[in-house]
Every structure is written in C-alpha cells, then in structure tokens.
Enzyme design. Structure first.
Site, short mmCIF file in Angstrom:
data_model
loop_
_atom_site.label_atom_id
_atom_site.label_comp_id
_atom_site.label_asym_id
_atom_site.label_seq_id
_atom_site.Cartn_x
_atom_site.Cartn_y
_atom_site.Cartn_z
N PRO A 1 -1.97 -11.83 10.70
CA PRO A 1 -2.32 -11.63 12.11
C PRO A 1 -2.52 -10.15 12.40
O PRO A 1 -1.82 -9.31 11.85
CB PRO A 1 -1.09 -12.17 12.86
CG PRO A 1 0.02 -12.23 11.87
CD PRO A 1 -0.60 -12.32 10.51
N LYS B 1 -13.52 0.55 16.34
CA LYS B 1 -12.24 -0.16 16.18
C LYS B 1 -11.50 -0.23 17.51
O LYS B 1 -10.92 -1.25 17.86
CB LYS B 1 -11.40 0.57 15.13
CG LYS B 1 -10.23 -0.22 14.64
CD LYS B 1 -9.62 0.38 13.39
CE LYS B 1 -10.56 0.20 12.19
NZ LYS B 1 -9.99 0.73 10.95
N ASN C 1 0.85 -1.20 0.00
CA ASN C 1 0.00 0.00 0.00
C ASN C 1 0.88 1.24 0.00
O ASN C 1 2.10 1.14 0.01
CB ASN C 1 -0.94 -0.03 1.22
CG ASN C 1 -0.17 -0.10 2.51
OD1 ASN C 1 0.53 0.84 2.88
ND2 ASN C 1 -0.28 -1.23 3.21
N LYS D 1 8.44 -17.15 -10.88
CA LYS D 1 7.60 -16.07 -11.40
C LYS D 1 6.35 -16.64 -12.08
O LYS D 1 6.48 -17.53 -12.93
CB LYS D 1 8.41 -15.23 -12.39
CG LYS D 1 7.69 -14.02 -12.87
CD LYS D 1 8.53 -13.19 -13.83
CE LYS D 1 7.67 -12.13 -14.47
NZ LYS D 1 8.31 -11.52 -15.62
N ILE E 1 -1.72 -7.38 14.54
CA ILE E 1 -0.63 -7.20 15.51
C ILE E 1 -1.13 -6.47 16.77
O ILE E 1 -0.98 -6.95 17.89
CB ILE E 1 0.55 -6.43 14.87
CG1 ILE E 1 1.00 -7.18 13.60
CG2 ILE E 1 1.69 -6.27 15.87
CD1 ILE E 1 2.01 -6.42 12.76
N LYS F 1 -10.73 -3.83 19.12
CA LYS F 1 -9.34 -4.26 19.28
C LYS F 1 -8.84 -4.09 20.72
O LYS F 1 -7.69 -4.36 21.01
CB LYS F 1 -8.44 -3.48 18.32
CG LYS F 1 -8.76 -3.68 16.85
CD LYS F 1 -7.60 -3.27 15.95
CE LYS F 1 -8.01 -3.38 14.49
NZ LYS F 1 -6.87 -3.58 13.59
N ASP G 1 -3.79 -6.54 5.25
CA ASP G 1 -4.77 -7.39 5.94
C ASP G 1 -4.73 -8.82 5.42
O ASP G 1 -5.11 -9.75 6.12
CB ASP G 1 -6.18 -6.82 5.75
CG ASP G 1 -6.34 -5.49 6.48
OD1 ASP G 1 -5.77 -5.37 7.58
OD2 ASP G 1 -7.00 -4.58 5.94
#
Ligand code: C5P
Length: 409
Positions: free
Chosen positions: A309, A341, A213, A292, A311, A345, A282
């Site tokens: 996972p 969230k 990203n 390849k 973290i 979490k 994710d």
C-alpha cells in the site's frame, strides 16, 4: 546539575577567542559534554595565549583546531567540514576584535572562516573590558551582528579581571549551557502533532530472507528530532534501523510496509502533519514461504511480487486530512518528477533528493534537497541532516500556517 536532554548528540562547535574569560571555556566544554553534546573546539591564535589547546584537546577528546592553512588539519576536518559539521556555533568568549572581524566578513583565521562558511546558527558570548564593550565601534558591531541573525548572550555586569566594574563579563557557564540548550527549542510547531515514517521496510520472502533497501533512516530521525525541538508532539514509525531514538519522540518500530501502513493509519486521525521519509518497499512477495526456500538445480527462479500500500498517498486522499509531506528520490529531471509525484499523490509538500550524487543522501550524514509545494520551491545546499531538518521544519511551519489560513478564510 541535571543532564540537559536537549543537548544529547548535538554537534556544537565551540570557538574560543583571546580574552581572560577563555579559561572558563574549558568548564563550558566539560558541561556541554556531560549533557551528551559532541563538541569540537576551534581557537584563535590569541586564545592560545590564555589557555592551551592541549587542555581543550584532553577535555574534548578531539584535536583542537587553530590554523586555517594547516595541510594536516585540512585533510582531516578543514574549515568547510567543520562549518558543515556544526549544528550550532558558539563563540565563548567572543572578543571585541573577533566581533569586528565577523562584521567585516573576514576569513583570515580558522574561526572567522568557519563562521563565514557555516549555515548553522552562530551565538556569541562577548567578554571584554567594560570600556571596550561601551566603545561606539563595539556597540555598532554588536547591533550589526544581531541584525544579521547572530545571537549575543550577555555580557553581564560586574567586577572585571582588570579591576574595572561594568558590563563586559562573560555569562556564567550555567547560563551559557541553558542558552545553548534553548537554541534547540524553536517552538515553531508548538502544539502540533506530527507523525513521521523513517527507514527502510523489510519484506519477508521466507523465514531467513527479505527484500529491503539501503535507507539508513537518518533523515527521518533528524526530522523527528527537529519537529520535537520545534515543540511538536512527535511520533516516529521506524523501519529496521540502527539509530537511537531522538529525545522527546515516541518511537514505534515496524518491519514491513504493511506493518508501517497499519501503525500509521491507526494514528492518522489524531495528527496534524505526516512526513513520509521512509523508503517503503514498493513490492512484497506474494507468498511468504513457510520454510526456507531450497536451492534447486535451475539457474533462475521466479518470485511473484505484489504491490504494497502507498502510505502517504492513502493519507493524502483523506478529506480534510493532515498536512502531508513526501520525499522523492530522483536521479534526473528532479523538479519535474518531484512535482509530478506531489500532484499524483496529492501531497502538500515534497522534498526531493538527487540520489545520483554519491556525497549525499542514503546513509550519509549530509543531504542537499529541493523542496516543492504547489505555489513555490526552495533549494537547500549540502549540509548536515540535523541542520537541514531545522530548515525544513521552518519551511514546513510556514506552509502549514498558510494552509490553515486558507482553510479558515
Ligand atoms: O512513489 P515513491 O516511492 O517514489 O514515493 C516516495 C514517497 O512516498 C516517500 O515520501 C515515501 O515515504 C512514500 N511512500 C509511502 N508508501 C509507499 C511508497 C512510498 O508512503 N508504499
């Protein structure tokens, strides 16, 4: 003179006002630059009578800013940009007149407008004739400025340019450099051990391709620096980013979410605070192809992905574990999603970005965030990531001490 590490890459706006000590500002600029600071100069019109902008421009390597309403300057770095850019504003020398204007909140010249607009700390090195310093008007102005959180360095006592002896000499350049460096050491997290994740992760698909990203890592790196400045023993677990390590920070480079998880988990029992600023992938490829992957005649291809996972959630679920701080990148209903969230979490604090805004966040030098914790919220307007990190560390240290109190009561 030893290089002052605390000043490396700091963005310091040096304001110069009209007084004979203005000639010493050239030496101050030089010394700050030798310590690695990035310095931009703003001069009041009166200052240019004592030392030329050209001298400071040649030394700093950047245009010197003098006019508030200069269309050319405003299209480059105008007063608001300068105000935002600065990690610290230092006015040396600060004249009696400039102090008075600051007290009044005037913004009719560039330097006072920058001081009005900045959220960075402002420090002044007053320099003036001893009678002007001792005048009740200046005494009152100095007191008011200090009450507002502006720091005054000096003036020193001694022989003055006008022949008088008394208080009013600008502090020596060496002393000013030490004071400026000291501004970056807040001590708010002294003795605390902090672990920070930053940057993106890369999830291999085959030996040449990966999923990742656009995270630049800048926010996490700025936070690591601010934690180290606050006296924390700081470890930074960084995904692949092109950023230099902040001074006094132990850095461990990782590639994938699993690597990041392993490095974090190996250290989590030895830290007091974990800040998860990384944009962790994710999902990762279920199978990393050993060679390849070849293009086929088909128009589509499927890639099976499996979850990585989480973290920060794993850390937050540890009984009597560290204080946990997460980030939430949201495009709508920021508060609701961020609070959800945080609860899901089990975090102690969450920092929410509105990523639908293109002027802040990913890759940008600036950010604006909302911070939530179970019992409250705070909002921070757009500012540099360095400045924002200082403010987030202040809030963090407050919340950490509150939690400690609750545990010990
Ligand atoms: O669930 P989401 O990715 O939106 O949560 C963001 C927060 O969780 C960030 O603090 C991020 O660093 C952390 N996170 C993590 N491990 C993951 C995914 C996110 O620590 N696998």
């Amino acid at each position: 003179m030893a290089m002052n590490n605390a000043l490396a890459n700091r963005q310091i706006l040096l304001g110069i006002t009209g007084g004979i000590a203005a000639y010493k500002a050239a030496e101050l600029l030089r010394r700050l630059q030798n310590c690695g600071a990035d310095v931009r100069v703003v001069m009041t019109p009166a200052a240019t009578e004592f030392i030329t902008p050209l001298t400071l421009q040649a030394l700093s390597g950047h245009p010197v800013h003098t006019a508030l309403l200069d269309p050319e300057a405003e299209s480059g770095m105008g007063h608001i940009e300068l105000a935002r850019w600065a990690d610290l504003v230092v006015v040396a020398p600060a004249s009696a007149d400039f102090m008075a204007r600051l007290v009044q909140g005037l913004g009719n010249d560039l330097l006072s407008a920058v001081c009005l607009a900045t959220s960075a700390r402002i420090c002044l090195a007053p320099a003036m004739n001893q009678a002007m310093w001792s005048n009740p008007a200046t005494r009152t102005n100095a007191e008011i400025l200090q009450q507002r959180g502006i720091t005054l360095w000096g003036p020193a006592d001694g022989l003055q340019a006008c022949g008088d002896i008394g208080p009013g000499r600008m502090l020596e350049v060496d002393d000013l450099v030490a004071e400026i460096a000291g501004q970056f050491d807040t001590g708010l997290l002294a003795g605390k051990r902090v672990l920070i994740t930053a940057g993106p992760t890369r999830e291999a698909i085959d030996p040449v391709r990966y999923i990742s990203n656009h995270s630049s890592g800048k926010m996490g790196f700025a936070l690591a620096r601010a934690c180290a400045d606050a006296g924390a023993i700081t470890t930074l677990i960084a995904g692949p980013v092109a950023l230099p390590s902040p001074p006094r920070v132990k850095r461990i480079d990782v590639v994938s979410a699993q690597d990041m998880f392993d490095e974090v988990m190996a250290r989590v029992n030895a830290v007091d605070i974990v800040i998860a600023a990384a944009a962790v992938a994710d999902y990762r490829a279920e199978q990393v192809a050993p060679g390849k992957i070849k293009k086929t005649g088909a128009d589509t291809m499927n890639l099976a992905l499996v979850k990585t996972p989480d973290i920060i959630a794993s850390i937050a679920s540890i009984e009597a574990g560290p204080f946990t701080v997460g980030f939430a990148a949201e495009t709508e209903s920021v508060e609701q999603f961020a609070r959800d969230k945080m609860l899901r979490k089990k975090l102690d604090m969450i920092i929410a970005n509105d990523v639908s805004r293109t002027d802040i966040g990913f890759g940008s030098e600036d950010n604006a965030v909302m911070v939530f914790w179970p019992a409250g919220a705070a909002e921070y307007q757009k500012m540099s990531k360095a400045q924002l990190s200082e403010k987030l560390v202040e809030k963090l240290s407050e919340l950490v001490s509150e939690k400690l109190k609750q545990v010990t009561v």
